[in-house]
Design a protein around this motif. Sequence first.
Motif, PDB file in Angstrom:
ATOM      1  N   PHE A  73       0.836  -1.195   0.000  1.00 35.50           N
ATOM      2  CA  PHE A  73       0.000   0.000   0.000  1.00 35.50           C
ATOM      3  C   PHE A  73       0.877   1.253   0.000  1.00 35.50           C
ATOM      4  O   PHE A  73       0.634   2.197  -0.765  1.00 35.50           O
ATOM      5  N   LEU A  74       1.907   1.269   0.856  1.00 32.70           N
ATOM      6  CA  LEU A  74       2.794   2.429   0.895  1.00 32.70           C
ATOM      7  C   LEU A  74       3.478   2.646  -0.438  1.00 32.70           C
ATOM      8  O   LEU A  74       3.610   3.784  -0.916  1.00 32.70           O
ATOM      9  N   ALA A  75       3.943   1.567  -1.051  1.00 38.78           N
ATOM     10  CA  ALA A  75       4.663   1.670  -2.315  1.00 38.78           C
ATOM     11  C   ALA A  75       3.803   2.262  -3.420  1.00 38.78           C
ATOM     12  O   ALA A  75       4.307   2.912  -4.336  1.00 38.78           O
ATOM     13  N   THR A  76       2.504   2.050  -3.336  1.00 39.62           N
ATOM     14  CA  THR A  76       1.596   2.568  -4.359  1.00 39.62           C
ATOM     15  C   THR A  76       0.946   3.890  -3.953  1.00 39.62           C
ATOM     16  O   THR A  76       0.090   4.392  -4.677  1.00 39.62           O
ATOM     17  N   HIS A  77       1.354   4.414  -2.806  1.00 37.40           N
ATOM     18  CA  HIS A  77       0.797   5.688  -2.343  1.00 37.40           C
ATOM     19  C   HIS A  77       1.893   6.664  -1.913  1.00 37.40           C
ATOM     20  O   HIS A  77       1.699   7.467  -0.995  1.00 37.40           O
ATOM     21  N   ASN A 301     -10.459  -5.533  -5.637  1.00 34.21           N
ATOM     22  CA  ASN A 301      -9.648  -6.737  -5.487  1.00 34.21           C
ATOM     23  C   ASN A 301      -8.892  -7.080  -6.757  1.00 34.21           C
ATOM     24  O   ASN A 301      -7.741  -7.531  -6.701  1.00 34.21           O
ATOM     25  N   LYS A 302      -9.521  -6.889  -7.905  1.00 33.79           N
ATOM     26  CA  LYS A 302      -8.828  -7.190  -9.155  1.00 33.79           C
ATOM     27  C   LYS A 302      -7.593  -6.314  -9.317  1.00 33.79           C
ATOM     28  O   LYS A 302      -6.528  -6.788  -9.727  1.00 33.79           O
ATOM     29  N   ALA A 303      -7.721  -5.020  -8.971  1.00 33.16           N
ATOM     30  CA  ALA A 303      -6.564  -4.115  -9.066  1.00 33.16           C
ATOM     31  C   ALA A 303      -5.498  -4.490  -8.041  1.00 33.16           C
ATOM     32  O   ALA A 303      -4.295  -4.496  -8.346  1.00 33.16           O
ATOM     33  N   GLY A 307      -1.923  -5.953  -9.264  1.00 30.64           N
ATOM     34  CA  GLY A 307      -0.772  -5.107  -8.949  1.00 30.64           C
ATOM     35  C   GLY A 307       0.238  -5.809  -8.060  1.00 30.64           C
ATOM     36  O   GLY A 307       1.450  -5.785  -8.327  1.00 30.64           O
ATOM     37  N   TYR A 308      -0.254  -6.453  -7.014  1.00 29.11           N
ATOM     38  CA  TYR A 308       0.651  -7.116  -6.067  1.00 29.11           C
ATOM     39  C   TYR A 308       1.360  -8.297  -6.713  1.00 29.11           C
ATOM     40  O   TYR A 308       2.584  -8.456  -6.570  1.00 29.11           O
ATOM     41  N   GLU A 309       0.602  -9.132  -7.419  1.00 35.98           N
ATOM     42  CA  GLU A 309       1.207 -10.321  -8.004  1.00 35.98           C
ATOM     43  C   GLU A 309       2.150  -9.961  -9.146  1.00 35.98           C
ATOM     44  O   GLU A 309       3.171 -10.627  -9.351  1.00 35.98           O
ATOM     45  N   SER A 310       1.841  -8.896  -9.885  1.00 35.95           N
ATOM     46  CA  SER A 310       2.738  -8.455 -10.951  1.00 35.95           C
ATOM     47  C   SER A 310       4.047  -7.931 -10.378  1.00 35.95           C
ATOM     48  O   SER A 310       5.131  -8.175 -10.923  1.00 35.95           O
ATOM     49  N   LEU A 311       3.965  -7.205  -9.275  1.00 39.19           N
ATOM     50  CA  LEU A 311       5.156  -6.603  -8.673  1.00 39.19           C
ATOM     51  C   LEU A 311       6.022  -7.629  -7.968  1.00 39.19           C
ATOM     52  O   LEU A 311       7.252  -7.608  -8.076  1.00 39.19           O
ATOM     53  N   THR A 312       5.398  -8.569  -7.265  1.00 45.65           N
ATOM     54  CA  THR A 312       6.151  -9.464  -6.391  1.00 45.65           C
ATOM     55  C   THR A 312       6.342 -10.875  -6.945  1.00 45.65           C
ATOM     56  O   THR A 312       7.255 -11.583  -6.527  1.00 45.65           O
ATOM     57  N   GLY A 313       5.458 -11.296  -7.843  1.00 44.72           N
ATOM     58  CA  GLY A 313       5.523 -12.667  -8.334  1.00 44.72           C
ATOM     59  C   GLY A 313       4.921 -13.675  -7.376  1.00 44.72           C
ATOM     60  O   GLY A 313       5.056 -14.882  -7.575  1.00 44.72           O
ATOM     61  N   HIS A 314       4.247 -13.207  -6.324  1.00 45.59           N
ATOM     62  CA  HIS A 314       3.639 -14.092  -5.331  1.00 45.59           C
ATOM     63  C   HIS A 314       2.139 -13.845  -5.237  1.00 45.59           C
ATOM     64  O   HIS A 314       1.658 -12.742  -5.481  1.00 45.59           O
ATOM     65  N   GLN A 315       1.405 -14.898  -4.860  1.00 49.78           N
ATOM     66  CA  GLN A 315      -0.039 -14.775  -4.734  1.00 49.78           C
ATOM     67  C   GLN A 315      -0.413 -13.911  -3.535  1.00 49.78           C
ATOM     68  O   GLN A 315       0.282 -13.907  -2.523  1.00 49.78           O
ATOM     69  N   VAL A 316      -1.529 -13.221  -3.663  1.00 47.19           N
ATOM     70  CA  VAL A 316      -2.092 -12.542  -2.506  1.00 47.19           C
ATOM     71  C   VAL A 316      -2.668 -13.601  -1.570  1.00 47.19           C
ATOM     72  O   VAL A 316      -2.946 -14.729  -1.967  1.00 47.19           O
ATOM     73  N   SER A 317      -2.828 -13.225  -0.321  1.00 46.21           N
ATOM     74  CA  SER A 317      -3.426 -14.101   0.687  1.00 46.21           C
ATOM     75  C   SER A 317      -4.234 -13.227   1.631  1.00 46.21           C
ATOM     76  O   SER A 317      -4.198 -11.991   1.546  1.00 46.21           O
ATOM     77  N   GLN A 318      -4.946 -13.861   2.562  1.00 49.22           N
ATOM     78  CA  GLN A 318      -5.695 -13.049   3.526  1.00 49.22           C
ATOM     79  C   GLN A 318      -4.760 -12.176   4.343  1.00 49.22           C
ATOM     80  O   GLN A 318      -5.123 -11.067   4.746  1.00 49.22           O
ATOM     81  N   GLU A 321      -3.709  -9.148   2.353  1.00 45.02           N
ATOM     82  CA  GLU A 321      -4.841  -8.221   2.326  1.00 45.02           C
ATOM     83  C   GLU A 321      -5.055  -7.561   3.675  1.00 45.02           C
ATOM     84  O   GLU A 321      -5.372  -6.362   3.750  1.00 45.02           O
ATOM     85  N   ASN A 322      -4.872  -8.293   4.776  1.00 38.64           N
ATOM     86  CA  ASN A 322      -5.001  -7.689   6.105  1.00 38.64           C
ATOM     87  C   ASN A 322      -4.008  -6.546   6.288  1.00 38.64           C
ATOM     88  O   ASN A 322      -4.352  -5.486   6.830  1.00 38.64           O
ATOM     89  N   GLY A 323      -2.755  -6.769   5.879  1.00 35.97           N
ATOM     90  CA  GLY A 323      -1.758  -5.708   5.987  1.00 35.97           C
ATOM     91  C   GLY A 323      -2.119  -4.513   5.133  1.00 35.97           C
ATOM     92  O   GLY A 323      -1.962  -3.355   5.547  1.00 35.97           O
ATOM     93  N   TYR A 324      -2.608  -4.777   3.936  1.00 34.54           N
ATOM     94  CA  TYR A 324      -3.024  -3.712   3.025  1.00 34.54           C
ATOM     95  C   TYR A 324      -4.162  -2.893   3.627  1.00 34.54           C
ATOM     96  O   TYR A 324      -4.150  -1.655   3.593  1.00 34.54           O
ATOM     97  N   VAL A 325      -5.153  -3.577   4.205  1.00 36.86           N
ATOM     98  CA  VAL A 325      -6.311  -2.877   4.775  1.00 36.86           C
ATOM     99  C   VAL A 325      -5.909  -2.081   6.022  1.00 36.86           C
ATOM    100  O   VAL A 325      -6.467  -1.009   6.280  1.00 36.86           O
ATOM    101  N   ALA A 326      -4.949  -2.585   6.794  1.00 33.46           N
ATOM    102  CA  ALA A 326      -4.466  -1.801   7.939  1.00 33.46           C
ATOM    103  C   ALA A 326      -3.919  -0.455   7.464  1.00 33.46           C
ATOM    104  O   ALA A 326      -4.196   0.596   8.069  1.00 33.46           O
ATOM    105  N   ALA A 327      -3.148  -0.473   6.380  1.00 32.73           N
ATOM    106  CA  ALA A 327      -2.646   0.790   5.818  1.00 32.73           C
ATOM    107  C   ALA A 327      -3.791   1.628   5.262  1.00 32.73           C
ATOM    108  O   ALA A 327      -3.797   2.868   5.395  1.00 32.73           O
ATOM    109  N   GLN A 328      -4.765   0.971   4.671  1.00 32.15           N
ATOM    110  CA  GLN A 328      -5.889   1.678   4.052  1.00 32.15           C
ATOM    111  C   GLN A 328      -6.712   2.441   5.083  1.00 32.15           C
ATOM    112  O   GLN A 328      -7.085   3.609   4.861  1.00 32.15           O
TER     113      GLN A 328
END
Length: 425
Positions: A73-77, A301-303, A307-318, A321-328
């Motif tokens: 989230f920080l990297a994209t904001h 969620n699609k974005a 975005g996350y999987e393209s940048l990192t090469g790893h699947q998203v997980s709960q 997403e929890n870390g992302y929402v904490a920043a959000q």
Amino acid sequence: MNRFAPAFVAALIVLCGTAGATSSPKAKPSPKAQPSPKAQPSAKGSFRIGLLEPAMGPVAGEGADTDAGFRYFLATHGDRLGGFDVELRTGDEGAASDQALAVAHQLVEQDAVDAIVGVLNSTDAYALAPYIDEQKKVLIVTGAGADGLTQQAPKTIFRVGHTSSQDVMPLGDYVCHRMRKRTAALVATDYSYGIEATGGFARAYTDAGCRVIQEIYSPRENVDWASTVTKIDKSAQVVFAAVGGLDSVNFLAAYRSAGPNVTLAGDGILTDERWLAVERDRATGVTTGLHYAATLNNAANKAFRFGYESLTGHQVSQFVENGYVAAQVLDAALGRMPPGAVKSDALVAALRGAAVTAPRGPVRFDRYQQAINNVYVRRVRQIGGRFRNEVIETFPNVSQFWQYDAQRYLALPTYARMKGAWSRP
């Protein structure tokens, strides 16, 4: 358009290399990022955050996922939340509550953080709560499900993850009414998460008119799941499992090889995306309840996933997403703050009023500062060459009390007291 912050991206890619591992992560040296032009300091000032997650042990991977989601989230904001420049400090939650508490002391008293984000283990969350409230520091819990943490007078603790029982209460009703499985055996790891998750499922399941016929509680990091699963009553029509981390992989392997041929359901952590690549067909057909699924077909969620999987090469997980929402939610709350030092009481008030559209869907807090969000019933199947949790039912706006009146719910015996009682005649 939001810019990517190169320094955060470099750290994120290293962190995701750890998060994608299936064993306990080890520290790796950070690559040297190319220097970027110095951004002008924010006119609003800076905000210092302590990230507190386990770096070693059975749930270290989930901790790394949570950090990665927050950093993404920080990297994209632009390295900012609500217009404030963000300074990060990190601490290892460790494998024991005394270590987590010692690190929290360091983050608050030496690093002078404005807020702490993280905490994965429920026992750690219970141990930290009195100190956090005493210091009047905001803590946003991302993973620890400890039910009692958000069932008291609200102070400075918020949670964007689910309580241990929250996401499985709708599942209990679904399994009884929709799947028509009338008798259940419960299997759980024997600590607060497992006890509370099985309790939430059992309460809703039995209130729906179905019956629990067996309870089995196993030590964490069980090395002999085969012996455990052979004890499951074969007359049960469904087995509910509250097992996570590396235990989930080992449990599923034992269940498929030595367990009964009985429908399997569980808390969402049982088939979390970070483990599905290892669990593979052993997870096929497992039905779980959770506030997130990588397969959600909404725009946010699609974005997020792309975005996350393209940048990192790893699947998203709960946990990502929890870390992302904490920043959000911090971004939303800090956006309402005036420039200068952020006072804790003002931040608490802003967080209480925060409402965001997250990858999981709409998120807001109840009066006890626990997230209210949709809960999804998911079933594992192979989609496009990957094993995924496909959403088959949505329960909207589920609180930690679900369909129960809050005061009546809080007056009921705790799940710790009910351990062993669900299966009594």
